[in-house]
Design a protein around this motif. Structure first.
Motif, PDB file in Angstrom:
ATOM      1  N   LEU A 112       1.965   6.277  -7.149  1.00 13.12           N
ATOM      2  CA  LEU A 112       0.774   6.736  -7.867  1.00 13.12           C
ATOM      3  C   LEU A 112       0.013   7.846  -7.153  1.00 13.12           C
ATOM      4  O   LEU A 112      -0.320   8.874  -7.756  1.00 13.12           O
ATOM      5  N   LEU A 113      -0.262   7.653  -5.857  1.00 13.95           N
ATOM      6  CA  LEU A 113      -1.116   8.602  -5.143  1.00 13.95           C
ATOM      7  C   LEU A 113      -0.399   9.928  -4.871  1.00 13.95           C
ATOM      8  O   LEU A 113      -0.982  11.000  -5.063  1.00 13.95           O
ATOM      9  N   VAL A 114       0.844   9.846  -4.437  1.00 17.57           N
ATOM     10  CA  VAL A 114       1.581  11.081  -4.120  1.00 17.57           C
ATOM     11  C   VAL A 114       1.708  11.999  -5.335  1.00 17.57           C
ATOM     12  O   VAL A 114       1.453  13.207  -5.234  1.00 17.57           O
ATOM     13  N   PRO A 115       2.075  11.484  -6.534  1.00 18.69           N
ATOM     14  CA  PRO A 115       2.119  12.388  -7.696  1.00 18.69           C
ATOM     15  C   PRO A 115       0.763  13.008  -8.027  1.00 18.69           C
ATOM     16  O   PRO A 115       0.692  14.189  -8.402  1.00 18.69           O
ATOM     17  N   ALA A 116      -0.326  12.225  -7.891  1.00 18.49           N
ATOM     18  CA  ALA A 116      -1.653  12.767  -8.205  1.00 18.49           C
ATOM     19  C   ALA A 116      -2.034  13.888  -7.240  1.00 18.49           C
ATOM     20  O   ALA A 116      -2.456  14.971  -7.657  1.00 18.49           O
TER      21      ALA A 116
ATOM     22  N   ILE B 276       0.844  -1.206   0.000  1.00 23.50           N
ATOM     23  CA  ILE B 276       0.000   0.000   0.000  1.00 23.50           C
ATOM     24  C   ILE B 276       0.879   1.255   0.000  1.00 23.50           C
ATOM     25  O   ILE B 276       0.615   2.217  -0.736  1.00 23.50           O
ATOM     26  N   ALA B 277       1.927   1.230   0.803  1.00 21.82           N
ATOM     27  CA  ALA B 277       2.826   2.385   0.863  1.00 21.82           C
ATOM     28  C   ALA B 277       3.511   2.610  -0.482  1.00 21.82           C
ATOM     29  O   ALA B 277       3.672   3.762  -0.922  1.00 21.82           O
ATOM     30  N   ALA B 278       3.888   1.533  -1.166  1.00 25.01           N
ATOM     31  CA  ALA B 278       4.555   1.663  -2.460  1.00 25.01           C
ATOM     32  C   ALA B 278       3.612   2.243  -3.512  1.00 25.01           C
ATOM     33  O   ALA B 278       3.995   3.113  -4.293  1.00 25.01           O
ATOM     34  N   VAL B 279       2.366   1.754  -3.527  1.00 24.93           N
ATOM     35  CA  VAL B 279       1.376   2.284  -4.473  1.00 24.93           C
ATOM     36  C   VAL B 279       1.124   3.763  -4.209  1.00 24.93           C
ATOM     37  O   VAL B 279       1.036   4.582  -5.134  1.00 24.93           O
TER      38      VAL B 279
END
Length: 337
Positions: A62-66, A55-58
């Motif tokens: 993905l989530l942090v850039p968005a 979850i942290a890797a995703v």
């Protein structure tokens, strides 16, 4: 670990390229490609990671850039409003506001295309996203490497400290932006003298513009003398009108006085340091570039302006890539219609 092999190769190329010359834009691109392939490697590892780490890797990839894109849009709009309030409505001061509004406009366009359900519209928007993605990738590379290059320090002795001009207030007074450069140059000179080394000469560079009462170099030298710098430790280059001329004419002054084996450091503002370094490399100047502090609200628009200039300096490659994306988009839209 095979998933990280491309990132490792790119990292090696980046380090070798930096070792050869830190003043190349290809260093920035290699750094960006290294980070992208490292992110792809992390995604390949997700199936084998514990749930919490997966979850942290995703989220990281993905989530942090968005979320970062949304936060960047908000920041740029707020900064643009500050720029308008403090610096006026000149086109250069609208860059951060325009970039922020552009981010939200693209998000709205993507949402609109998703609701339309039209293959042709999807193809056109997809092409626009690729085009923006390419420019954004280059900007991210520029930003990351400019930050890294900004950590450059003057470690060895130099013969000259070259301070680039930036315009005068009222045609004769040194503005805060230029005073920051001069103070940085004065401190570098004083630091080398304090170490017991040869005292470098301060070479101030800037000609007289059509709206100026005296050459910038003369005003810069007077400012330094008022700060206690001895006049005999100052040299003037008072013919230049652009950064290219600043560096080319300063090189001529240094070579005439100290020969081709001289060493120097060039001082400008932090947002301008990396582009000035690339220009110094082209001009054959034997030295790195360091940056002086700039007001925080001024930095975003100034950095965007610097990137636009770098993008245009490499226009042949960039226009070919952008043209290919537009052509492919057109073909895809026709086929989808």
């Amino acid at each position: 670990m095979i998933a990280f092999a491309p990132a490792a190769v790119l990292l090696l190329l980046f380090l070798v390229s930096m070792w050869k010359d830190r003043r190349r834009f290809r260093n920035a691109v290699l750094l960006g490609l290294t980070l992208i392939w490292a992110s792809i490697g992390v995604l390949f590892l997700i199936p084998s990671l514990p749930p919490v780490l997966a979850i942290a890797a995703v989220a990281l990839v993905l989530l942090v850039p968005a979320l970062g894109t949304l936060a960047l849009g908000v920041f740029l709009v707020r900064n643009g409003i500050t720029m308008l309030r403090k610096e006026g409505r000149r086109p250069a001061n609208l860059l951060s506001l325009g970039a922020g509004l552009g981010i939200f406009a693209l998000i709205a366009l993507i949402a609109y295309a998703g609701d339309r359900g039209s293959p042709a519209v999807d193809a056109a928007v997809g092409g626009l996203v690729l085009l923006v993605g390419y420019v954004s990738f280059l900007f991210a590379c520029f930003l990351a490497y400019a930050f890294l290059y900004g950590r450059t320090h003057v470690r060895s002795e130099v013969d000259y400290v070259v301070v680039l001009g930036s315009g005068l207030l009222g045609g004769e007074r040194v503005p805060p932006l230029l005073a920051s450069r001069l103070e940085k140059g004065r401190r570098i000179q004083a630091a080398q003298a304090a170490r017991g080394g040869k005292v470098p000469l301060l070479l101030v560079s800037g000609g007289q513009g059509p709206d100026e009462k005296l050459p910038e170099a003369r005003a810069m030298a007077d400012w330094l003398i008022a700060q206690g710098v001895a006049a005999e430790l100052i040299r003037l280059e008072d013919r230049s009108r652009t950064t290219d001329e600043n560096l080319a004419f300063s090189r001529a002054v240094m070579e005439e006085e100290a020969g081709p084996d001289h060493r120097c450091v060039v001082v400008t503002n932090n947002f301008h340091a990396f582009r000035a370094a690339m220009t110094a490399r082209k001009a054959g100047v034997n030295g790195q570039v360091v940056g002086s502090p700039t007001a925080r609200y001024f930095w975003p628009s100034a950095t965007i302006r610097e990137f636009v200039a770098v993008f245009w300096e490499h226009r042949l490659v960039n226009l070919v890539v952008c043209g290919a994306i537009v052509a492919a988009t057109g073909v895809a839209a026709v086929l989808a219609a």
